[in-house]
Design a protein around this motif. Structure first.
Motif, PDB file in Angstrom:
ATOM      1  N   ASN A  27       0.815  -1.207   0.000  1.00 26.83           N
ATOM      2  CA  ASN A  27       0.000   0.000   0.000  1.00 26.83           C
ATOM      3  C   ASN A  27       0.857   1.268   0.000  1.00 26.83           C
ATOM      4  N   SER A  66      -2.297  -6.623  -0.991  1.00 25.62           N
ATOM      5  CA  SER A  66      -2.814  -5.274  -0.828  1.00 25.62           C
ATOM      6  C   SER A  66      -1.958  -4.283  -1.608  1.00 25.62           C
ATOM      7  N   ASN A  75      -3.323  -0.933  -2.378  1.00 27.09           N
ATOM      8  CA  ASN A  75      -4.073   0.319  -2.333  1.00 27.09           C
ATOM      9  C   ASN A  75      -3.145   1.519  -2.525  1.00 27.09           C
ATOM     10  N   ASN A  76      -3.698   2.566  -3.125  1.00 23.14           N
ATOM     11  CA  ASN A  76      -2.966   3.836  -3.260  1.00 23.14           C
ATOM     12  C   ASN A  76      -1.647   3.687  -4.006  1.00 23.14           C
ATOM     13  N   GLN A 102      -6.865  -6.241  -2.463  1.00 26.90           N
ATOM     14  CA  GLN A 102      -7.181  -4.832  -2.264  1.00 26.90           C
ATOM     15  C   GLN A 102      -6.446  -3.994  -3.304  1.00 26.90           C
ATOM     16  N   SER A 125      -7.743  -0.578  -4.147  1.00 34.72           N
ATOM     17  CA  SER A 125      -8.412   0.720  -4.124  1.00 34.72           C
ATOM     18  C   SER A 125      -7.437   1.860  -4.426  1.00 34.72           C
ATOM     19  N   ASN A 126      -8.004   2.928  -4.984  1.00 31.88           N
ATOM     20  CA  ASN A 126      -7.235   4.140  -5.280  1.00 31.88           C
ATOM     21  C   ASN A 126      -6.054   3.876  -6.208  1.00 31.88           C
ATOM     22  N   ASN A 127      -6.369   3.323  -7.369  1.00 29.43           N
ATOM     23  CA  ASN A 127      -5.406   3.165  -8.453  1.00 29.43           C
ATOM     24  C   ASN A 127      -6.010   3.774  -9.713  1.00 29.43           C
ATOM     25  N   ARG A 184     -11.670  -5.504  -3.187  1.00 23.91           N
ATOM     26  CA  ARG A 184     -11.846  -4.058  -2.983  1.00 23.91           C
ATOM     27  C   ARG A 184     -11.116  -3.314  -4.101  1.00 23.91           C
TER      28      ARG A 184
END
Length: 345
Positions: A113, A134, A136-137, A157, A159-161, A180
């Protein structure tokens, strides 16, 4: 201070070493003498690389290098064959070397992340025991096909890509329970996602989804997060066509598909000698209303499916739109169905 802690750990044959928040810019090379070490904590420092001596930590099962200044995943990690948990969050990682995952076949958790990763190498397929991934970001725009070969993966996970799509082979992740992918740029989900029979949580909030795949409602979800997507609304699109005119290609395709349903058909027997034709026919669709087979998509429609009452959601919605394919305007104009027109290819 860190050198003193390492020396004490060597003298005591320690299995755990905590060097979190010690303002380290480098890892003491003496760490390589801690051959019995099981857990190494290096979080919240200014570490930019790992010394080659780290490869001697044959019994290390957990390594936390979160919140440092690494610019790439250290290649020395591939020697840590006992490693099960690896935390690399909060660095400045842009690159994952191609061969870094080769020796990490016992890894079950990988946390990347809050980095600047744009690409995941195909070598990720060697993480055959990975259960939690994971990312994320980060700056991911796509996922490698090889990610879908991680048969034991249960939590993913992303998220935020900047993802615009997920691989069609996504349905191979048979043990996935949580997905996610919020705050990306997804226009659609893979049509085969309903094959993920263990999937219980999906977070697709903040994407560009207009509808879900045709069989999405077959998933046994406990939680669905889908707010901030431009979903289609129930606005009926009327369509009138007095006479349906089919192309010669379409007439031929429909005839072949009809004959293939006859067990002793000469067409069915003959077509087994032409594998390229069989491949094309395997991509054929069936009309949701009349069951007629067709190769070309004549009309893309949508049906609104009720959300199960026991499902946890964040949006104040009672139904979700799912895709449906109809073979013709004539079929769409029949009375007694609740499909809504979307577009005509």
């Amino acid at each position: 201070m860190s050198d003193v802690l390492v020396l004490r750990a060597i003298q005591g044959n320690a299995k755990t070493l905590n060097l979190n928040s010690k303002k380290l810019k480098r890892v003491p090379k003496a760490v390589g003498k801690l051959t019995s070490l099981s857990i190494l904590q290096l979080q919240n420092n200014s570490i930019a690389t790992l010394p080659s001596e780290v490869e001697s930590l044959n019994n290390l099962t957990e390594l936390n290098i979160g919140n440092n200044v690494l610019e790439e995943v250290p290649v020395v990690l591939k020697h840590l064959k006992s490693l099960r948990k690896l935390h690399l969050f909060g660095n400045q990682i842009e690159k994952i070397p191609c061969n870094v995952f080769d020796g990490l076949r016992n890894l079950v958790l990988l946390n990347l992340n809050n980095n600047n990763i744009c690409e995941i190498p195909p070598d990720i397929q060697w993480l055959i025991n990975l259960k939690q991934l994971s990312l994320n970001n980060n700056q991911l725009k796509n996922l490698p096909l090889e990610l879908c070969f991680l048969e034991k993966l249960s939590e993913l996970q992303l998220s935020n890509n900047n993802l615009t799509t997920l691989p069609p082979e996504f349905c191979l992740l048979a043990n996935l329970t949580k997905l996610r992918v919020s705050r990306n740029c997804l226009n659609e989900l893979p049509e085969g996602i309903h094959k993920l029979r263990k999937l219980r949580v999906i977070d697709v909030a903040g994407n560009q989804l207009k509808m879900f795949p045709a069989t999405f409602n077959e998933l046994l979800l406990d939680e669905l997060y889908c707010e901030d997507n431009p979903f289609l609304q129930k606005k009926l699109v009327p369509s009138i066509q007095d006479e349906e005119i089919l192309s010669l290609k379409e007439i031929t395709a429909r005839y072949i598909l009809k004959e293939l349903r006859v067990r002793l058909s000469e067409v069915r027997v003959a077509i087994t000698h032409y594998p390229e034709v069989r491949i094309m026919l395997s991509e054929a669709s069936m009309c949701t209303l009349c069951g007629q087979g067709f190769l070309n998509i004549w009309l893309e429609c949508v049906k609104f499916v009720n959300i199960r009452k026991e499902m946890k959601i964040t949006s104040k919605i009672n139904t979700i739109p799912v895709r449906a394919l109809l073979c013709s305007y004539k079929c769409f104009n029949q009375q007694g169905h609740d499909y809504y027109g979307v577009a005509v290819p």
